[in-house]
Scaffold this motif. Structure first.
Motif, PDB file in Angstrom:
ATOM      1  N   ARG A 153       0.818  -1.221   0.000  1.00 30.38           N
ATOM      2  CA  ARG A 153       0.000   0.000   0.000  1.00 30.38           C
ATOM      3  C   ARG A 153       0.848   1.267   0.000  1.00 30.38           C
ATOM      4  NH1 ARG A 153      -0.951  -2.251   5.116  1.00 30.38           N
ATOM      5  NH2 ARG A 153       0.018  -1.128   6.862  1.00 30.38           N
ATOM      6  N   ASP A 154       2.116   1.157   0.429  1.00 28.74           N
ATOM      7  CA  ASP A 154       3.010   2.315   0.389  1.00 28.74           C
ATOM      8  C   ASP A 154       3.745   2.401  -0.943  1.00 28.74           C
ATOM      9  OD1 ASP A 154       2.428   3.070   3.061  1.00 28.74           O
ATOM     10  OD2 ASP A 154       3.798   1.521   3.807  1.00 28.74           O
ATOM     11  N   GLY A 155       4.017   1.261  -1.555  1.00 29.15           N
ATOM     12  CA  GLY A 155       4.750   1.262  -2.816  1.00 29.15           C
ATOM     13  C   GLY A 155       3.878   1.467  -4.031  1.00 29.15           C
ATOM     14  N   ALA A 156       2.582   1.301  -3.894  1.00 25.18           N
ATOM     15  CA  ALA A 156       1.701   1.413  -5.055  1.00 25.18           C
ATOM     16  C   ALA A 156       1.551   2.846  -5.544  1.00 25.18           C
ATOM     17  CB  ALA A 156       0.321   0.848  -4.717  1.00 25.18           C
ATOM     18  N   GLY A 157       1.597   3.817  -4.624  1.00 28.58           N
ATOM     19  CA  GLY A 157       1.412   5.215  -5.014  1.00 28.58           C
ATOM     20  C   GLY A 157       2.398   5.683  -6.075  1.00 28.58           C
ATOM     21  N   PRO A 158       3.708   5.502  -5.878  1.00 26.05           N
ATOM     22  CA  PRO A 158       4.668   5.912  -6.902  1.00 26.05           C
ATOM     23  C   PRO A 158       4.470   5.199  -8.236  1.00 26.05           C
ATOM     24  CG  PRO A 158       5.777   5.593  -4.799  1.00 26.05           C
ATOM     25  CD  PRO A 158       4.370   5.089  -4.632  1.00 26.05           C
ATOM     26  N   VAL A 159       4.033   3.924  -8.192  1.00 26.32           N
ATOM     27  CA  VAL A 159       3.803   3.183  -9.432  1.00 26.32           C
ATOM     28  C   VAL A 159       2.641   3.797 -10.209  1.00 26.32           C
ATOM     29  CG1 VAL A 159       3.247   0.938 -10.418  1.00 26.32           C
ATOM     30  CG2 VAL A 159       4.688   1.076  -8.394  1.00 26.32           C
ATOM     31  N   LEU A 160       1.543   4.044  -9.524  1.00 31.82           N
ATOM     32  CA  LEU A 160       0.387   4.645 -10.186  1.00 31.82           C
ATOM     33  C   LEU A 160       0.702   6.051 -10.683  1.00 31.82           C
ATOM     34  CD1 LEU A 160      -2.483   3.488  -7.782  1.00 31.82           C
ATOM     35  CD2 LEU A 160      -1.775   2.470  -9.951  1.00 31.82           C
ATOM     36  N   ASP A 161       1.448   6.806  -9.879  1.00 29.03           N
ATOM     37  CA  ASP A 161       1.803   8.160 -10.281  1.00 29.03           C
ATOM     38  C   ASP A 161       2.698   8.155 -11.521  1.00 29.03           C
ATOM     39  OD1 ASP A 161       1.756  11.072  -9.606  1.00 29.03           O
ATOM     40  OD2 ASP A 161       3.917  10.764  -9.441  1.00 29.03           O
ATOM     41  N   ALA A 162       3.600   7.161 -11.599  1.00 34.61           N
ATOM     42  CA  ALA A 162       4.496   7.079 -12.762  1.00 34.61           C
ATOM     43  C   ALA A 162       3.751   6.711 -14.040  1.00 34.61           C
ATOM     44  CB  ALA A 162       5.595   6.054 -12.486  1.00 34.61           C
ATOM     45  N   SER A 163       2.564   6.139 -13.909  1.00 32.41           N
ATOM     46  CA  SER A 163       1.799   5.746 -15.099  1.00 32.41           C
ATOM     47  C   SER A 163       1.004   6.887 -15.703  1.00 32.41           C
ATOM     48  CB  SER A 163       0.831   4.615 -14.742  1.00 32.41           C
ATOM     49  OG  SER A 163      -0.243   5.100 -13.933  1.00 32.41           O
ATOM     50  N   ARG A 164       0.874   8.005 -14.983  1.00 29.49           N
ATOM     51  CA  ARG A 164       0.002   9.080 -15.434  1.00 29.49           C
ATOM     52  C   ARG A 164       0.468   9.718 -16.738  1.00 29.49           C
ATOM     53  NH1 ARG A 164      -4.673   9.298 -14.729  1.00 29.49           N
ATOM     54  NH2 ARG A 164      -4.061   7.249 -15.466  1.00 29.49           N
ATOM     55  N   ARG A 165       1.756   9.916 -16.890  1.00 32.14           N
ATOM     56  CA  ARG A 165       2.242  10.588 -18.101  1.00 32.14           C
ATOM     57  C   ARG A 165       2.237   9.674 -19.326  1.00 32.14           C
ATOM     58  NH1 ARG A 165       7.817  14.175 -18.692  1.00 32.14           N
ATOM     59  NH2 ARG A 165       7.463  14.828 -20.857  1.00 32.14           N
ATOM     60  N   PRO A 166       2.806   8.455 -19.258  1.00 34.21           N
ATOM     61  CA  PRO A 166       2.795   7.621 -20.464  1.00 34.21           C
ATOM     62  C   PRO A 166       1.437   7.000 -20.773  1.00 34.21           C
ATOM     63  CG  PRO A 166       3.849   6.445 -18.663  1.00 34.21           C
ATOM     64  CD  PRO A 166       3.580   7.835 -18.167  1.00 34.21           C
ATOM     65  N   PHE A 167       0.593   6.796 -19.745  1.00 37.40           N
ATOM     66  CA  PHE A 167      -0.709   6.150 -19.961  1.00 37.40           C
ATOM     67  C   PHE A 167      -1.803   6.967 -19.275  1.00 37.40           C
ATOM     68  CE2 PHE A 167       2.584   2.840 -19.815  1.00 37.40           C
ATOM     69  CZ  PHE A 167       2.469   2.346 -21.105  1.00 37.40           C
ATOM     70  N   PRO A 168      -2.115   8.136 -19.819  1.00 40.97           N
ATOM     71  CA  PRO A 168      -3.043   9.052 -19.137  1.00 40.97           C
ATOM     72  C   PRO A 168      -4.493   8.606 -19.168  1.00 40.97           C
ATOM     73  CG  PRO A 168      -2.454   9.911 -21.301  1.00 40.97           C
ATOM     74  CD  PRO A 168      -1.602   8.706 -21.086  1.00 40.97           C
ATOM     75  N   PHE A 169      -4.837   7.584 -19.983  1.00 43.24           N
ATOM     76  CA  PHE A 169      -6.242   7.186 -20.099  1.00 43.24           C
ATOM     77  C   PHE A 169      -6.636   6.066 -19.149  1.00 43.24           C
ATOM     78  CE2 PHE A 169      -5.010   8.834 -24.325  1.00 43.24           C
ATOM     79  CZ  PHE A 169      -5.866   9.925 -24.375  1.00 43.24           C
ATOM     80  N   ILE A 170      -5.702   5.603 -18.307  1.00 41.00           N
ATOM     81  CA  ILE A 170      -6.052   4.574 -17.328  1.00 41.00           C
ATOM     82  C   ILE A 170      -7.032   5.156 -16.317  1.00 41.00           C
ATOM     83  CG2 ILE A 170      -5.195   3.118 -15.461  1.00 41.00           C
ATOM     84  CD1 ILE A 170      -2.626   2.759 -16.966  1.00 41.00           C
ATOM     85  N   ARG A 171      -8.177   4.502 -16.160  1.00 40.74           N
ATOM     86  CA  ARG A 171      -9.210   4.982 -15.245  1.00 40.74           C
ATOM     87  C   ARG A 171      -9.442   4.027 -14.069  1.00 40.74           C
ATOM     88  NH1 ARG A 171      -7.916   8.799 -17.146  1.00 40.74           N
ATOM     89  NH2 ARG A 171      -8.970  10.239 -18.550  1.00 40.74           N
ATOM     90  N   LYS A 172      -9.034   2.769 -14.217  1.00 43.56           N
ATOM     91  CA  LYS A 172      -9.282   1.799 -13.148  1.00 43.56           C
ATOM     92  C   LYS A 172      -8.087   0.864 -13.037  1.00 43.56           C
ATOM     93  CE  LYS A 172     -13.303   0.100 -12.199  1.00 43.56           C
ATOM     94  NZ  LYS A 172     -14.596  -0.633 -12.191  1.00 43.56           N
ATOM     95  N   VAL A 173      -7.793   0.467 -11.803  1.00 40.26           N
ATOM     96  CA  VAL A 173      -6.746  -0.522 -11.550  1.00 40.26           C
ATOM     97  C   VAL A 173      -7.307  -1.585 -10.620  1.00 40.26           C
ATOM     98  CG1 VAL A 173      -5.797   0.821  -9.628  1.00 40.26           C
ATOM     99  CG2 VAL A 173      -4.372  -0.890 -10.750  1.00 40.26           C
TER     100      VAL A 173
END
Length: 226
Positions: A166-186
């Motif tokens: 739960r602490d490591g997931a935040g940076p992973v999701l944040d890193a996906s915002r620029r290359p994959f901006p259309f992700i709406r659900k995980v």
């Protein structure tokens, strides 16, 4: 899917080494390679040979000093590897190939849903930071992976094993915002419950829970592709 036709298409027995790129493969990533500078010494080795040498080392898990003599010198290959790493070239190659493969399968180039999970592996003291995963009783590093619904790697993020999911997931999701901006659900397992993950980005987090009557291991919907 492997069929007799695809096996013949991707057969690599005619290549010098199985890690060498075919002409069709090189044509896909050649446009992403660094261009020749107008000043300075001319390149002695073609970039295709440099990339072939890097693939040989990575696939074989060998040291740079063990490169065969028909490749460029190890110092040259390692210097280019560091340049590719520092300029995020490998991420750009993965991004392009991922979109091409999704389009080949009839999907939109950029995914709208993804799955996140982690894996803890043992490591030695050298090679970067490490920690102790108390849940799995492993001392090493944790590899966080975000993939699309077919299992293609979107973001890979290593960190010490002592960092909880739960602490490591935040940076992973944040890193996906620029290359994959259309992700709406995980989709994620119960280790990612809580506000730290849910509020890390604008991506909606759906926890795929085990069935109440489940006994032993059972493949869960969505999560298995990681």
């Amino acid at each position: 899917m492997w069929t007799p036709a695809t096996r013949r298409q991707h057969n690599r027995e005619s290549l010098r080494y199985e890690t060498d790129m075919m002409d069709a493969e090189w044509s896909l990533i050649a446009p992403l390679m660094p261009t020749v500078r107008p000043t300075g010494r001319p390149r002695k080795w073609p970039l295709r040979e440099i990339v072939n040498a890097i693939f040989y080392v990575m696939r074989g898990g060998i040291g740079w000093r063990l490169l065969p003599s028909d490749f460029p010198p190890k110092s040259t290959v390692f210097r280019w590897f560091c340049l590719f790493r520092d300029t995020c070239l490998f991420e750009k190659i993965n991004h392009k190939l991922l979109m091409l493969d999704r389009e080949r399968c009839g999907r939109e180039a950029s995914p709208t849903a993804s799955i996140i999970d982690s894996q803890t592996v043992k490591t030695c003291e050298s090679g970067g930071p490490r920690g102790y995963d108390a849940g799995k009783k492993i001392k090493g590093r944790k590899r966080h992976a975000l993939v699309d619904t077919d299992g293609r790697a979107l973001v890979l993020y290593p960190h010490p094993a002592s960092i909880q999911d739960r602490d490591g997931a935040g940076p992973v999701l944040d890193a996906s915002r620029r290359p994959f901006p259309f992700i709406r659900k995980v989709f994620a397992d119960s280790g990612y419950q809580g506000p730290r993950v849910a509020e890390a980005t604008s991506i909606a987090v759906e926890i795929v829970k085990r069935k109440p009557d489940q006994v032993g291991f059972t493949v869960q919907p969505r999560r298995w592709v990681v």
